[in-house]
Write a protein that holds these residues in place. Structure first.
Motif, short mmCIF file in Angstrom:
data_model
loop_
_atom_site.label_atom_id
_atom_site.label_comp_id
_atom_site.label_asym_id
_atom_site.label_seq_id
_atom_site.Cartn_x
_atom_site.Cartn_y
_atom_site.Cartn_z
N GLY A 85 0.81 -1.22 0.00
CA GLY A 85 0.00 0.00 0.00
C GLY A 85 0.83 1.27 0.00
N VAL A 86 1.97 1.27 -0.72
CA VAL A 86 2.86 2.42 -0.73
C VAL A 86 2.91 3.04 -2.13
CG1 VAL A 86 4.28 1.53 1.14
CG2 VAL A 86 4.88 0.97 -1.23
N GLU A 87 3.31 4.31 -2.19
CA GLU A 87 3.51 4.98 -3.47
C GLU A 87 4.86 4.55 -4.04
OE1 GLU A 87 3.16 9.16 -3.05
OE2 GLU A 87 1.10 9.10 -2.28
N TRP A 88 4.91 4.39 -5.37
CA TRP A 88 6.15 3.89 -5.97
C TRP A 88 6.30 4.34 -7.41
CZ3 TRP A 88 5.69 0.27 -10.05
CH2 TRP A 88 4.43 -0.31 -10.21
N THR A 89 7.56 4.35 -7.84
CA THR A 89 7.91 4.64 -9.23
C THR A 89 8.92 3.61 -9.68
OG1 THR A 89 7.55 7.03 -8.96
CG2 THR A 89 8.95 6.31 -10.80
N SER A 90 8.72 3.04 -10.86
CA SER A 90 9.72 2.12 -11.42
C SER A 90 10.62 2.90 -12.37
CB SER A 90 9.05 0.97 -12.15
OG SER A 90 8.28 1.44 -13.24
N ILE A 91 11.89 2.57 -12.36
CA ILE A 91 12.86 3.25 -13.23
C ILE A 91 13.51 2.22 -14.16
CG2 ILE A 91 13.27 5.08 -11.56
CD1 ILE A 91 15.92 3.73 -10.81
N VAL A 92 14.17 2.70 -15.18
CA VAL A 92 14.68 1.81 -16.23
C VAL A 92 16.05 1.22 -15.90
CG1 VAL A 92 13.36 2.96 -18.03
CG2 VAL A 92 15.70 3.74 -17.52
N ALA A 93 16.46 1.26 -14.65
CA ALA A 93 17.76 0.71 -14.26
C ALA A 93 17.87 -0.76 -14.62
CB ALA A 93 17.96 0.89 -12.76
#
Length: 389
Positions: A61-69
């Motif tokens: 239940g957390v905010e998240w961002t995926s990156i292209v690493a």
């Protein structure tokens, strides 16, 4: 503390890099709840593009961002993906910093008047570009080294961050503060009696319980070893007489493993995975498990005597080294996973016999784990974060 504290929690690719950050955020939220008039903590996870990362974050239940690493490697195609993604991943993280009230400018820029931004990174390939972006934006960064052998990213980043925490001692991580591995409250359920934990897991409350686990995907070699042990006369007899098994086998082998226990007449609850591991550890009198840093920390924190079978294909054998401190206390035993079931049974059966039949052995192992338990690493990291505000 300023009105707003934004904590960027970088680490992905495996649950082992995500859950420690979740534990740090949990402690920060506890401090926030204790002083609501002084603080307001916002957490934002920076993850990889692997589907598992998003699934875990959504479950938390957390905010998240995926990156292209991408992971580093020397093979041309792997190296090209790493290099081509690194710059874009940094830009993505700077965008996250900007959206969360930080200053996405160059090193030396002043923090936003809206509050402070701090980063906690748990290593792995997500941490590299995340930390580099944070430092370019004058965001304080703490690195948490989880494994007994620092990975490439941690070895490279340790000299660039503001604070290094490490679950293990390393000559290469000078000045690191030694802490216990950050664990969520749900991973250590001392508030629940073992009998209650067993009931909640559909186990018999009054039977000794053997926990067999190797993470969310299971482990084929451990599954096959346990199936072979079901056919070993002494082990089968001991398990049938006094024990039950909770076995997390992974989706692909769950039915096959369950049939082996049933054919042997052994009471067992076989699951693909378990999302209440604190209850699983609390229910256990003995565990057979891999030796990922999280598994070792959870076994130790819950005082569960354990037999560790480290993943056999790591060149640096870091899982073996992860388990060694717990083994040194006398609370665990370390074996080599021979992969082939017959070879594993030849080592497991003579070891398990006394553990399954003699109460004294397990009592001695549990007492050893009580003598020098690891500290609360999540609280130590959270305290450092709060000190930056």
């Amino acid at each position: 503390m300023t009105d707003q504290l934004t904590v960027l929690l970088a680490g992905g690719g495996t649950g082992g890099h995500i859950f420690p950050n979740a534990a740090v955020l949990e402690r920060l939220r506890e401090a926030d709840a204790g002083e609501p008039e002084k603080s307001r903590v916002t957490g934002h996870f920076i993850l990889s593009r692997r589907p598992l990362d998003g699934q875990i974050a959504d479950g938390l239940g957390v905010e998240w961002t995926s990156i292209v690493a991408e992971p580093f490697g020397l093979r041309p195609r792997v190296l090209w993906r790493f290099l081509s993604g690194f710059g874009e991943a940094k830009r993505q993280v700077r965008g996250v910093i900007a959206r969360n009230g930080g200053n996405p400018g160059l090193r030396g820029a002043q923090p936003s008047a809206l509050g402070r931004t701090v980063m906690v990174a748990t290593g792995g390939f997500v941490s590299g570009p995340a930390v580099r972006a944070a430092k370019a934006c004058s965001v304080p960064v703490a690195l948490v080294n989880l494994d007994a052998v620092p990975g490439r990213a941690n070895a490279w980043l340790a000299g660039q961050v503001d604070k290094v925490f490490s679950v293990y001692e390393h000559a290469s991580l000078r000045g690191a503060e030694r802490v216990g591995l950050p664990l969520r409250r749900t991973a250590v359920r001392g508030d629940v009696e073992p009998e209650q934990a067993r009931c909640e897991l559909s186990l018999l409350p009054d039977r000794r319980t053997l926990l067999v686990t190797a993470g969310s995907q299971g482990a084929v070699s451990i599954n096959r070893a346990m199936m072979a042990l079901c056919e070993h006369d002494a082990v089968r007899s001991a398990l049938r007489e006094r024990w039950q098994v909770m076995h997390l086998a992974g989706e692909s082998m769950r039915d096959e493993v369950a049939k082996a226990y049933a054919a042997a007449g052994i009471e067992a609850n076989v699951l693909a995975f378990c999302d209440t591991m604190g209850l699983a550890w609390r229910s256990a009198d003995l565990a057979i498990t891999r030796a990922g840093a999280g598994s070792v920390a959870e076994a130790w924190a819950n005082r569960v005597p354990s037999v560790f079978l480290p993943y056999p294909y790591h060149k640096d054998e870091h899982q073996r080294l992860n388990a060694q401190p717990m083994v040194d206390t006398g609370g665990a035993v370390l074996l080599r996973d021979r992969v082939e079931p017959t070879a594993n049974v030849s080592e497991l059966a003579p070891l398990l016999g006394p553990m399954l039949t003699a109460d004294d052995r397990l009592m001695e192992m549990r007492a050893a784990l009580d003598r020098d338990p690891p500290g609360d690493g999540a609280q130590a990291v959270a305290d450092w974060v709060l000190g930056q505000a």
